[in-house]
Scaffold this motif. Structure first.
Motif, PDB file in Angstrom:
ATOM      1  N   GLN A 127      55.311  10.761 -11.870  1.00  0.00           N
ATOM      2  CA  GLN A 127      55.671  11.746 -12.881  1.00  0.00           C
ATOM      3  C   GLN A 127      55.744  11.093 -14.258  1.00  0.00           C
ATOM      4  O   GLN A 127      56.093   9.936 -14.394  1.00  0.00           O
ATOM      5  CB  GLN A 127      57.035  12.380 -12.570  1.00  0.00           C
ATOM      6  N   HIS A 152      61.761  11.397  -7.256  1.00  0.00           N
ATOM      7  CA  HIS A 152      60.464  11.194  -7.901  1.00  0.00           C
ATOM      8  C   HIS A 152      59.748  10.058  -7.196  1.00  0.00           C
ATOM      9  O   HIS A 152      60.364   9.078  -6.793  1.00  0.00           O
ATOM     10  CB  HIS A 152      60.638  10.866  -9.379  1.00  0.00           C
ATOM     11  N   THR A 196      58.296  14.953 -17.631  1.00  0.00           N
ATOM     12  CA  THR A 196      58.577  15.711 -16.411  1.00  0.00           C
ATOM     13  C   THR A 196      59.941  15.340 -15.862  1.00  0.00           C
ATOM     14  O   THR A 196      60.723  16.211 -15.466  1.00  0.00           O
ATOM     15  CB  THR A 196      57.482  15.455 -15.349  1.00  0.00           C
ATOM     16  N   ASP A 227      63.068  17.772 -15.264  1.00  0.00           N
ATOM     17  CA  ASP A 227      63.643  17.907 -13.925  1.00  0.00           C
ATOM     18  C   ASP A 227      65.113  17.510 -13.889  1.00  0.00           C
ATOM     19  O   ASP A 227      65.904  18.090 -13.157  1.00  0.00           O
ATOM     20  CB  ASP A 227      62.873  17.057 -12.912  1.00  0.00           C
TER      21      ASP A 227
END
Length: 73
Positions: free
Chosen positions: A11, A7, A15, A19
């Motif tokens: 984000q 990441h 999210t 993920d």
């Protein structure tokens, strides 16, 4: 479950939760499996904040524990 995600800091926590498949990890934990969530990166990149958060925005650890208690009620 092995999840390898990168990441860049833009984000949302939701999210990242999706993920990282936190819901699947919580289910495995409740079923008796060992679960480890690890953050790795450069100093100052936000690993501690992501994992621990603060009072206003709890991190992944707090949300995961909450999810465990909610699902085991």
């Amino acid at each position: 479950i092995l999840v390898d995600v990168i990441h860049d800091g833009n984000q949302s926590k939701e999210t990242m939760f999706k993920d990282l498949q936190i819901d699947r990890m919580v289910e495995k934990f409740i079923s008796g499996f060992n679960v480890t969530i690890m953050a790795y990166g450069q100093t100052g990149a936000g690993k501690t904040y992501c994992m621990e958060g603060n009072q206003e925005e709890p991190g992944i650890i707090t949300d995961s524990i909450r999810m465990i208690f909610d699902r085991t009620k």
